[in-house]
Design a protein around this motif. Structure first.
Motif, PDB file in Angstrom:
ATOM      1  N   THR A 198      -1.405  -2.928  10.896  1.00 14.83           N
ATOM      2  CA  THR A 198      -0.005  -2.591  11.130  1.00 14.83           C
ATOM      3  C   THR A 198       0.742  -3.886  11.369  1.00 14.83           C
ATOM      4  O   THR A 198       0.263  -4.759  12.107  1.00 14.83           O
ATOM      5  CB  THR A 198       0.151  -1.653  12.337  1.00 14.83           C
ATOM      6  OG1 THR A 198      -0.282  -2.319  13.533  1.00 14.83           O
ATOM      7  CG2 THR A 198      -0.669  -0.387  12.146  1.00 14.83           C
ATOM      8  N   SER A 227      -0.696  -8.697   5.269  1.00 11.78           N
ATOM      9  CA  SER A 227      -1.583  -7.586   5.623  1.00 11.78           C
ATOM     10  C   SER A 227      -2.965  -7.774   5.008  1.00 11.78           C
ATOM     11  O   SER A 227      -3.987  -7.511   5.651  1.00 11.78           O
ATOM     12  CB  SER A 227      -0.975  -6.265   5.148  1.00 11.78           C
ATOM     13  OG  SER A 227       0.234  -5.995   5.834  1.00 11.78           O
ATOM     14  N   GLY A 279      -1.027   3.037   1.857  1.00 10.35           N
ATOM     15  CA  GLY A 279      -0.216   2.280   2.796  1.00 10.35           C
ATOM     16  C   GLY A 279       1.243   2.624   2.657  1.00 10.35           C
ATOM     17  O   GLY A 279       1.643   3.366   1.761  1.00 10.35           O
ATOM     18  N   THR A 330       2.439  -1.052  -2.468  1.00 10.46           N
ATOM     19  CA  THR A 330       1.377  -1.129  -1.468  1.00 10.46           C
ATOM     20  C   THR A 330       0.229  -1.928  -2.066  1.00 10.46           C
ATOM     21  O   THR A 330       0.266  -2.348  -3.207  1.00 10.46           O
ATOM     22  CB  THR A 330       0.850   0.254  -1.021  1.00 10.46           C
ATOM     23  OG1 THR A 330      -0.034   0.767  -2.021  1.00 10.46           O
ATOM     24  CG2 THR A 330       1.976   1.239  -0.786  1.00 10.46           C
ATOM     25  N   GLY A 366      -1.223  -0.165   6.458  1.00 15.04           N
ATOM     26  CA  GLY A 366      -2.170   0.082   5.383  1.00 15.04           C
ATOM     27  C   GLY A 366      -3.567   0.295   5.922  1.00 15.04           C
ATOM     28  O   GLY A 366      -3.912  -0.172   7.010  1.00 15.04           O
ATOM     29  N   THR A 378      -8.625  -0.107  -0.608  1.00 19.11           N
ATOM     30  CA  THR A 378      -7.387   0.428  -0.027  1.00 19.11           C
ATOM     31  C   THR A 378      -7.296   1.939  -0.227  1.00 19.11           C
ATOM     32  O   THR A 378      -7.444   2.440  -1.339  1.00 19.11           O
ATOM     33  CB  THR A 378      -6.159  -0.249  -0.651  1.00 19.11           C
ATOM     34  OG1 THR A 378      -6.180  -1.642  -0.338  1.00 19.11           O
ATOM     35  CG2 THR A 378      -4.868   0.352  -0.106  1.00 19.11           C
ATOM     36  N   TYR A 429       4.761  -2.974   7.439  1.00 17.93           N
ATOM     37  CA  TYR A 429       3.710  -2.399   6.607  1.00 17.93           C
ATOM     38  C   TYR A 429       2.632  -1.766   7.477  1.00 17.93           C
ATOM     39  O   TYR A 429       2.291  -2.276   8.548  1.00 17.93           O
ATOM     40  CB  TYR A 429       3.065  -3.474   5.724  1.00 17.93           C
ATOM     41  CG  TYR A 429       2.044  -2.914   4.753  1.00 17.93           C
ATOM     42  CD1 TYR A 429       2.441  -2.152   3.656  1.00 17.93           C
ATOM     43  CD2 TYR A 429       0.681  -3.129   4.940  1.00 17.93           C
ATOM     44  CE1 TYR A 429       1.523  -1.631   2.768  1.00 17.93           C
ATOM     45  CE2 TYR A 429      -0.252  -2.611   4.052  1.00 17.93           C
ATOM     46  CZ  TYR A 429       0.175  -1.856   2.970  1.00 17.93           C
ATOM     47  OH  TYR A 429      -0.748  -1.337   2.094  1.00 17.93           O
ATOM     48  N   ALA A 435      -7.390  -0.327   9.741  1.00 18.48           N
ATOM     49  CA  ALA A 435      -5.943  -0.209   9.580  1.00 18.48           C
ATOM     50  C   ALA A 435      -5.295  -1.512   9.992  1.00 18.48           C
ATOM     51  O   ALA A 435      -5.708  -2.142  10.972  1.00 18.48           O
ATOM     52  CB  ALA A 435      -5.391   0.925  10.432  1.00 18.48           C
TER      53      ALA A 435
END
Length: 416
Positions: free
Chosen positions: A319, A334, A293, A282, A307, A290, A305, A317
């Motif tokens: 996605t 991401s 994730g 992650t 996170g 962070t 993913y 967030a």
């Protein structure tokens, strides 16, 4: 397999670059085999804006078309999200070009959706489905409870798949199983937790609880067929639904604690050895702020993913579904999308994440019909190599010479 590794300093520099690694495509955003299907395409408005996309160096395999999305469900969260293309705030900088076929960036504190690509389109989840298992069963299970693993829990798992490492007859706490699920993407842990949480109905009862939770959250494009995210018939989700699920999980202190754990010791029992597990693949510890994730990969899902990162009081967030290994991989894509989201002014949105109590979005519980079969054999991979094509061959050559920064699990398996 060759892995491109980058120093933390190099990563920080790269993540601040404008997301202009590829020229926006002039044609449709995806090949027909990866599009939302003929029916969904006919239903899409002619004004849909193609998502910024970059072609991976290796063409992805042809995939079955997912089922179309009902028009009413497509509009959940606001009319601007009712698109198979790009939903972006007017006047906002263009989002980064990625290989993912669907993505969404949302503020989990305010519920604002900052932008997305095909936010409600059906996609295959892979192991990000494990977040739905956590959302459904974490409130029900006592973390101190001990459970004995049975041979049936492990019977249908490929030994090469993502496993925590439990053994038949071994006794493990529920907390250890959650750690194995989130740190190592343990398909074995998912089966045990689903069986325990399913009560008399066993593992299927756990899967039923996942679908009930999706219904409660108004995650109307989500249907679970397996607790682990291993491919199963009719199993789909969407980038929007995953944001709803992420909001539910990251609202829990215990989940955030598990997700932020980098290493955990699994105690020995009378019939099982103790061992140590480390967090796998992650942005944790490498992307600023962070909180945690979850990665995923199967042949059908490609890279996925979910996170969450927190910065200056904002908790965003990301996605991402249907990404490819290169040039950036799901983690690099991401990070680029999070950069784009954090750069937008506060209050910017194209829609919102619906709350469970928003009754107008309730839908009947109808399983999603699909044709995809469960992946067999050891053909899926945690292929999360971070290629960084950010300016041509010269940049890539430089990155190939950089020292390691990112540990990854090189095991091959279905569902990661």
């Amino acid at each position: 397999m060759t892995t491109i590794r980058v120093t933390s300093a190099a990563l920080g520099a790269l993540l601040t670059l404008p997301a202009v690694a590829a020229t926006p495509p002039k044609a449709a955003p995806a090949a027909p085999s990866r599009a939302a299907g003929a029916a969904s395409a006919r239903a899409a408005a002619a004004s849909d804006v193609p998502c910024p996309a970059v072609k991976p160096p290796v063409p992805p395999p042809a995939l079955p078309s997912p089922p179309p999305v009902d028009a009413a469900q497509r509009a959940v969260g606001g009319p601007a999200l009712a698109t198979a293309g790009l939903a972006s705030p007017p006047g906002a900088p263009r989002p980064p070009a990625v290989t993912a076929t669907a993505w969404l960036v949302a503020d989990l504190k305010t519920g604002e959706v900052l932008g997305g690509c095909g936010p409600h389109e059906h996609r295959t989840p892979a192991s990000v489905q494990k977040l739905l298992l956590a959302a459904a069963l974490m409130p029900r299970l006592d973390p101190a409870q001990t459970v004995e693993v049975t041979r049936a829990d492990l019977r249908d798992l490929d030994p090469a798949s993502s496993l925590m490492g439990v053994v038949p007859g071994g006794r493990y706490s529920v907390e250890s199983l959650w750690l194995g699920l989130l740190l190592r993407s343990g398909n074995d842990a998912a089966n045990v937790l689903a069986r325990l949480g399913g009560g008399a109905a066993g593992r299927q009862g756990g899967v039923d609880a996942m679908n009930e939770e999706a219904h409660r959250l108004h995650a109307n494009q989500t249907h679970a067929a397996t607790p682990s995210g291993l491919d199963g018939p009719g199993q789909y989700t969407s980038a929007y639904d995953l944001a709803l699920i992420a909001r539910a999980t990251f609202a829990r202190e215990d989940f955030r604690r598990y997700a932020a754990t980098t290493q955990a010791e699994i105690p020995a029992g009378p019939a099982n050895p103790g061992f140590v597990i480390t967090h796998d693949n992650t942005l944790l510890g490498h992307y600023p702020g962070t909180l945690g994730g979850k990665t995923g990969f199967t042949d059908l899902a490609r890279q996925t993913y979910v996170g969450v990162a927190e910065r200056d009081g904002r908790r965003l967030a990301v996605t991402l579904l249907g990404a490819e290994t290169a040039p950036l991989g799901s983690l690099g894509e991401s990070a680029a999308l999070l950069n784009w989201g954090f750069a937008l002014p506060r209050g910017t949105s194209v829609g919102h994440l619906v709350a469970p109590d928003e009754k107008k979005y309730e839908q009947p519980v109808v399983p999603v019909k699909g044709e995809r079969e469960e992946t067999t054999g050891g053909h899926s991979s945690r292929s999360l190599t971070v290629g960084l094509g950010l300016g041509g061959a010269a940049v890539v050559t430089l990155l190939l010479l950089a020292v390691p920064w990112w540990r990854r699990n090189a095991r091959r398996g279905a569902g990661g």
